[in-house]
Design a protein around this motif. Structure first.
Motif, mmCIF file in Angstrom:
data_model
loop_
_atom_site.group_PDB
_atom_site.id
_atom_site.type_symbol
_atom_site.label_atom_id
_atom_site.label_comp_id
_atom_site.label_asym_id
_atom_site.label_seq_id
_atom_site.Cartn_x
_atom_site.Cartn_y
_atom_site.Cartn_z
ATOM 1 N N GLU B 307 0.838 -1.198 0.000
ATOM 2 C CA GLU B 307 0.000 0.000 0.000
ATOM 3 C C GLU B 307 0.873 1.248 0.000
ATOM 4 O O GLU B 307 0.579 2.239 -0.660
ATOM 5 C CB GLU B 307 -0.896 -0.001 1.239
ATOM 6 C CG GLU B 307 -1.898 -1.123 1.199
ATOM 7 C CD GLU B 307 -2.772 -1.162 2.421
ATOM 8 O OE1 GLU B 307 -2.580 -0.294 3.299
ATOM 9 O OE2 GLU B 307 -3.628 -2.032 2.484
ATOM 10 N N ASP B 308 1.970 1.147 0.789
ATOM 11 C CA ASP B 308 2.844 2.326 0.933
ATOM 12 C C ASP B 308 3.442 2.752 -0.417
ATOM 13 O O ASP B 308 3.538 3.937 -0.720
ATOM 14 C CB ASP B 308 4.005 2.028 1.896
ATOM 15 C CG ASP B 308 3.506 2.026 3.324
ATOM 16 O OD1 ASP B 308 2.345 2.465 3.503
ATOM 17 O OD2 ASP B 308 4.263 1.613 4.212
ATOM 18 N N LEU B 311 0.937 4.681 -2.441
ATOM 19 C CA LEU B 311 0.713 5.993 -1.847
ATOM 20 C C LEU B 311 1.900 6.929 -2.102
ATOM 21 O O LEU B 311 1.731 8.106 -2.443
ATOM 22 C CB LEU B 311 0.502 5.822 -0.333
ATOM 23 C CG LEU B 311 -0.377 6.873 0.359
ATOM 24 C CD1 LEU B 311 -1.744 6.976 -0.298
ATOM 25 C CD2 LEU B 311 -0.517 6.534 1.836
ATOM 26 N N LYS B 314 1.968 8.267 -5.656
ATOM 27 C CA LYS B 314 1.005 9.375 -5.839
ATOM 28 C C LYS B 314 1.526 10.652 -5.199
ATOM 29 O O LYS B 314 1.409 11.762 -5.737
ATOM 30 C CB LYS B 314 -0.356 9.007 -5.204
ATOM 31 C CG LYS B 314 -1.269 8.315 -6.118
ATOM 32 C CD LYS B 314 -1.945 9.308 -7.061
ATOM 33 C CE LYS B 314 -2.579 8.511 -8.195
ATOM 34 N NZ LYS B 314 -2.478 9.099 -9.482
ATOM 35 N N LYS B 315 2.113 10.486 -4.023
ATOM 36 C CA LYS B 315 2.582 11.658 -3.280
ATOM 37 C C LYS B 315 3.688 12.370 -4.057
ATOM 38 O O LYS B 315 3.721 13.615 -4.109
ATOM 39 C CB LYS B 315 3.096 11.234 -1.906
ATOM 40 C CG LYS B 315 3.231 12.440 -0.980
ATOM 41 C CD LYS B 315 3.665 12.047 0.395
ATOM 42 C CE LYS B 315 3.852 13.302 1.229
ATOM 43 N NZ LYS B 315 4.340 12.965 2.549
ATOM 44 N N TYR B 443 -4.879 11.593 -4.642
ATOM 45 C CA TYR B 443 -4.026 11.186 -3.517
ATOM 46 C C TYR B 443 -4.834 11.104 -2.215
ATOM 47 O O TYR B 443 -4.757 10.129 -1.480
ATOM 48 C CB TYR B 443 -2.870 12.201 -3.385
ATOM 49 C CG TYR B 443 -2.019 12.012 -2.144
ATOM 50 C CD1 TYR B 443 -1.160 10.913 -2.032
ATOM 51 C CD2 TYR B 443 -2.073 12.934 -1.096
ATOM 52 C CE1 TYR B 443 -0.383 10.743 -0.897
ATOM 53 C CE2 TYR B 443 -1.299 12.766 0.042
ATOM 54 C CZ TYR B 443 -0.452 11.679 0.138
ATOM 55 O OH TYR B 443 0.311 11.503 1.259
ATOM 56 N N GLU B 444 -5.651 12.137 -1.976
ATOM 57 C CA GLU B 444 -6.459 12.175 -0.747
ATOM 58 C C GLU B 444 -7.425 10.992 -0.721
ATOM 59 O O GLU B 444 -7.610 10.329 0.288
ATOM 60 C CB GLU B 444 -7.253 13.490 -0.649
ATOM 61 C CG GLU B 444 -6.381 14.743 -0.531
ATOM 62 C CD GLU B 444 -5.604 14.828 0.782
ATOM 63 O OE1 GLU B 444 -5.895 14.049 1.701
ATOM 64 O OE2 GLU B 444 -4.660 15.666 0.852
ATOM 65 N N LEU B 446 -7.145 8.162 -2.333
ATOM 66 C CA LEU B 446 -6.386 6.917 -2.186
ATOM 67 C C LEU B 446 -6.049 6.671 -0.721
ATOM 68 O O LEU B 446 -6.228 5.553 -0.201
ATOM 69 C CB LEU B 446 -5.094 7.021 -3.031
ATOM 70 C CG LEU B 446 -4.188 5.814 -3.050
ATOM 71 C CD1 LEU B 446 -4.885 4.629 -3.727
ATOM 72 C CD2 LEU B 446 -2.901 6.125 -3.816
ATOM 73 N N LYS B 447 -5.632 7.761 -0.078
ATOM 74 C CA LYS B 447 -5.262 7.642 1.337
ATOM 75 C C LYS B 447 -6.468 7.161 2.159
ATOM 76 O O LYS B 447 -6.356 6.268 3.003
ATOM 77 C CB LYS B 447 -4.793 9.009 1.840
ATOM 78 C CG LYS B 447 -3.556 8.897 2.717
ATOM 79 C CD LYS B 447 -2.805 10.195 2.863
ATOM 80 C CE LYS B 447 -3.537 11.180 3.730
ATOM 81 N NZ LYS B 447 -2.749 12.381 4.017
ATOM 82 N N ALA B 448 -7.642 7.734 1.869
ATOM 83 C CA ALA B 448 -8.855 7.371 2.617
ATOM 84 C C ALA B 448 -9.239 5.918 2.321
ATOM 85 O O ALA B 448 -9.602 5.158 3.221
ATOM 86 C CB ALA B 448 -9.989 8.301 2.219
ATOM 87 N N LEU B 450 -7.357 3.403 1.360
ATOM 88 C CA LEU B 450 -6.421 2.400 1.871
ATOM 89 C C LEU B 450 -6.705 2.039 3.328
ATOM 90 O O LEU B 450 -6.297 0.995 3.813
ATOM 91 C CB LEU B 450 -4.975 2.873 1.713
ATOM 92 C CG LEU B 450 -4.451 2.858 0.262
ATOM 93 C CD1 LEU B 450 -3.043 3.415 0.208
ATOM 94 C CD2 LEU B 450 -4.493 1.467 -0.329
ATOM 95 N N LYS B 451 -7.420 2.941 4.003
ATOM 96 C CA LYS B 451 -7.746 2.658 5.404
ATOM 97 C C LYS B 451 -8.872 1.628 5.497
ATOM 98 O O LYS B 451 -9.128 1.048 6.529
ATOM 99 C CB LYS B 451 -8.172 3.963 6.103
ATOM 100 C CG LYS B 451 -6.970 4.856 6.396
ATOM 101 C CD LYS B 451 -7.436 6.115 7.083
ATOM 102 C CE LYS B 451 -6.269 7.074 7.232
ATOM 103 N NZ LYS B 451 -6.727 8.437 7.437
#
Lengths: 150, 670
Positions: B307-308, B311, B314-315, B443-444, B446-448, B450-451
């Motif tokens: 996952e990292d 992320l 994208k970052k 990105y935002e 994706l971050k949400a 992945l949780k």
């Protein structure tokens, strides 16, 4: 391989001159200052003449000068300008003006030039500035500029 | 060729007191109609132009080119006060063409002035109309008067371009001001009464080219066509470029920098660029990149991926884009600061220029009062025109003015370029900001995601869908790019061809003028001038301009530069020279007659005028006809007229005299 022979060669090319450094321009301003500010008296104090020519040349600083001449406290920067002295000598020699007892008088030949300037509507913004603020330059204000009194 | 001779002129005015008339027979060579002022000379001269249907050459807005005596009322003689009221009036001209064919033209002045009655030889008279009948003008219709006149004088009028880019036939009225100099405006300059309302391009030159057979009409027409085509292509080009910019905006891609609306400064093809986090890529590369990205996402969906890693990837894109946004912003700021500096500099330069112009004016108006300082008035040594302590020579006021103008031009061009750069950078910034916002959103999200449970798969699917949509969009943009580039290169090629053809045609125009005719005109004019009293030194400076085909003195227009006496004599000489030269070649065309209404003899000396009478009388030798109307005292010219066999018609009363009966002129021409 021989070294290139580089010599500094003086050029005969003429260089541009700032308008305020043209004798004819500065003398015209001088005559206009005496005519507008000296009015019927036909003369102006030498120090006032120097300060007013300094001011009238620097159109960009007019708001600052206007503020000071209308009673503002901030004293504008004004320095020695030898070009005005030179222009005065040239004008005196051409009998446009005469300098006497720390006063500069407008003579007949000088008046003819002022008439030409006014007839042809030349130096119109300078003339308007002098008409509105020239008389507000009192001797006290000249002293303030020269750093003599407060 | 000399096309026409006026054999007889007759005017008739029918009044409540009977008919008034006058009739004069005119010869080849010089004819002088001498009468006092206000006797009707100009009326008679104008009647020649009017009778020929050429009243347009009498000056603008001359609907009624005559005095009251032919419209309202007239007197029997100068002492009488009884008025006779006009019922109708007309002019009758007997003319002959160069083949000796005769015709009589009758036209009402007061009455039906839209009709001419023409009688050729002894045939039956027929009616011809003036103006237009429906949409057809009298020059184009078989029943039109001007059509008949042009056939009679054997003039085939060329098609010429107008100022509006159309084509019209050159009208006879455009040419005749060269031969007919009426009193009111005619002497103000050569071809003073050229009718500009026809909007013929370069009217005066075109008329002279027609007379002198300097056949550039074909070339002029081609040039006109090419200019029209060029202008259409330029319009088309700027429309295509505008559409490229509109598409750039809707796809948030960088608009092409080197394809600009002005085709002459543009490249002929372009490539849209897409700003990524690290670089600028073309649409085609972007399509390839997206395809690779989709396959890699498919791979990742098959295998398990951290996952990292996703992320981080994208970052790094978002960070790269954010850095680009900042860099572009700084670049724009720097350019804006530079523009402000240049604007200040330009303000100062413009102020200096205005002051220098005032100084120049002061020096010009004050020439009596010296304001120049070349010598020091104190020590009399040479002095530079400056109050500064300098060892260098100062520019003169004129040189300084030129210097300031060139500086202003220089800074102006830099300002234009930088302003253009800022516009282009600003649109790049917009694109970059939009991409940054989009990627940040991804990105935002994706971050949400992945949780959540199965977040990685959902994120990969989402990413793949976005990439597929993006691919579709860029593939369509790539297609548009190819299509637009095809269209641009077609327009560009056609435009280049047009420009090069235009250049060749314009060069041809310069060499097509017939030098021998112009040299002959020039030498003939100089011969005339010499007999009008011009000194040999002055003669050498008078030429026929190869540009305007009119006389000039040392490259300047004669009206502006010559004294009244020189200028009038040049007009006489040029007009007579044109007649003489045209008589020598069949291809050249001239009306045949020359009319000088009051030839301004008082502005020259007596000998010059006698020289004019002599030269004009010699026009008979080459079949020409010259008609003067003058109020000069008869005694001043009688001797000269007698020795040169001039047809002198001298009248002291009104030219129009009351007839005992009502009989008019005979039915056919003489």
């Amino acid at each position: 391989m021989s070294k290139p022979n580089i010599k500094a060669a003086p050029t005969n090319k003429s260089l541009p001159v700032l308008i305020e450094m043209r004798p004819a321009w500065r003398i015209s301003l001088m005559l206009l200052v005496i005519d507008v500010v000296g009015e019927d008296k036909g003369y102006i104090d030498y120090k006032k003449l120097v300060v007013l020519i300094w001011m009238v040349i620097r159109t960009k600083h007019w708001p600052e000068y206007q503020k000071f001449l209308s009673g503002g406290e901030e004293i504008p920067f004004i320095s020695v300008d030898t070009a005005t002295q030179k222009a005065l000598e040239l004008a005196a020699n051409k009998s446009f003006v005469k300098a006497e007892d720390s006063r500069v008088y407008l003579l007949e030949e000088g008046k003819k030039i002022v008439e030409l300037i006014l007839e042809n509507q030349l130096l119109a913004s300078e003339s308007a500035f002098l008409k509105e603020y020239g008389k507000k330059l009192t001797s006290k204000k000249v002293d303030q500029i020269m750093g003599k009194g407060n | 060729m000399l096309s026409l001779t006026i054999k007889k002129i007759r005017m008739e005015v029918d009044t409540n007191g009977g008919r008034f008339s006058c009739e004069y027979s005119l010869n080849n060579g010089l004819n002088i109609i001498r009468a006092e002022n206000s006797s009707g000379k100009s009326t008679l001269m104008n009647a020649i132009a009017y009778g020929l249907g050429l009243e347009a050459i009498l000056g603008p807005i001359r609907n009624r080119p005559f005095a009251k005596s032919v419209y309202d009322y007239l007197f029997e003689d100068k002492k009488e006060e009884k008025q006779f009221y006009v019922k109708s009036s007309r002019v009758i001209l007997d003319v002959e063409n160069r083949n000796g064919h005769k015709a009589r033209i009758q036209r009402d002045i007061f009455g039906n002035d839209k009709l001419a009655i023409v009688t050729e030889e002894d045939n039956k008279p027929f009616d011809l109309f003036f103006g237009s009948s429906g949409h057809v003008g009298s020059a184009n219709s078989e029943q039109g008067y001007h059509n008949w006149l042009l056939k009679f004088i054997e003039w085939d009028m060329p098609l010429v371009p107008t100022t509006e880019g159309k084509e019209i036939p050159l009208y006879a009225e455009c040419v005749f001001p060269l031969f007919f100099i009426e009193q009111k405006r005619g002497w103000s300059e050569i071809q003073a009464n050229a009718p500009f309302h026809y909007k013929v391009k370069n009217l005066k030159k075109t008329s002279l080219e027609f007379c002198l057979d300097i056949d550039s009409f074909e070339v002029e027409r081609d040039i006109n066509d090419l200019e029209n085509r060029k202008s259409k292509l330029e319009n088309k080009w700027s429309k295509e470029v505008a559409s490229i910019h509109a598409i750039s905006e809707s796809y948030t891609v960088v608009p092409p920098r080197y394809v600009v609306e002005d085709i002459s400064e543009s490249r002929s093809s372009f490539e849209w660029k897409i700003k990524s986090d690290t670089s600028e890529v073309s649409v085609n590369s972007r399509v390839l990149g997206l395809k690779k990205h989709i396959s890699s996402l498919e791979e990742q969906l098959k295998s398990s991926n951290s996952e990292d890693e996703l992320l981080l990837e994208k970052k790094s894109i978002v960070t790269g884009l954010s850095r680009n946004v900042d860099e572009l912003g700084n670049k724009i700021e720097r350019n804006l600061a530079s523009v402000r500096d240049i604007e200040n500099k330009l303000e100062r330069l413009n102020q200096d220029l205005s002051k220098y112009l005032q100084l120049k004016r002061l020096q010009t108006v004050g020439s009596d009062t010296s304001l120049e300082f070349q010598k020091c008035p104190i020590c009399d040594s040479d002095m530079f025109d400056s109050l500064a302590d300098t060892a260098s020579k100062s520019m003169t006021v004129e040189e300084n003015l030129e210097f300031l103008k060139s500086q202003i031009g220089f800074y102006d061009s830099i300002l234009t370029k930088q302003t253009k750069d800022i516009r282009s950078l600003t649109s790049e910034l917009k694109v970059m900001q939009a991409s940054h916002e989009l990627e940040l959103g991804h990105y935002e999200k994706l971050k949400a995601e992945l949780k959540e449970v199965n977040g990685i798969e959902r994120a990969l699917h989402r990413e793949k869908i976005i990439a597929e949509i993006s691919l579709e969009s860029f593939e369509s943009l790539a297609e548009k790019q190819t299509e637009l580039n095809d269209r641009l290169s077609n327009v560009f090629e056609e435009w280049q061809k047009c420009v090069s053809e235009l250049k060749t045609k314009k060069q041809n125009r310069k060499v097509s003028s017939s030098e021998s005719t112009l040299s002959l005109l020039e030498s003939t004019m100089r011969d005339f001038l010499q007999s009008f009293g011009f000194k040999p030194d002055a003669l050498r400076s008078i030429n026929i301009s190869r540009q305007s085909l009119r006389p000039e003195q040392e490259g300047y227009d004669i009206v502006a530069e010559n004294s009244a006496s020189d200028y009038i004599r040049i007009m006489w000489a040029f007009t007579l020279a044109l007649q003489k030269v045209c008589s020598q070649k069949d291809a050249l065309k001239h009306g045949g007659f020359v009319v000088f209404d009051e030839p301004r003899q008082h502005e020259t000396n007596k000998n010059s005028f006698l020289g004019l009478i002599e030269q004009a009388s010699r026009s008979k030798d080459y079949g020409g006809q010259v008609i003067f109307a003058t109020s000069i005292d008869e005694s001043a010219i009688r001797d000269q007229c007698e020795s040169k066999k001039v047809n002198l018609l001298s009248v002291d009363e009104y030219l129009l005299k009351r007839e005992p009966g009502l009989e008019g002129l005979g039915k056919g021409p003489d």
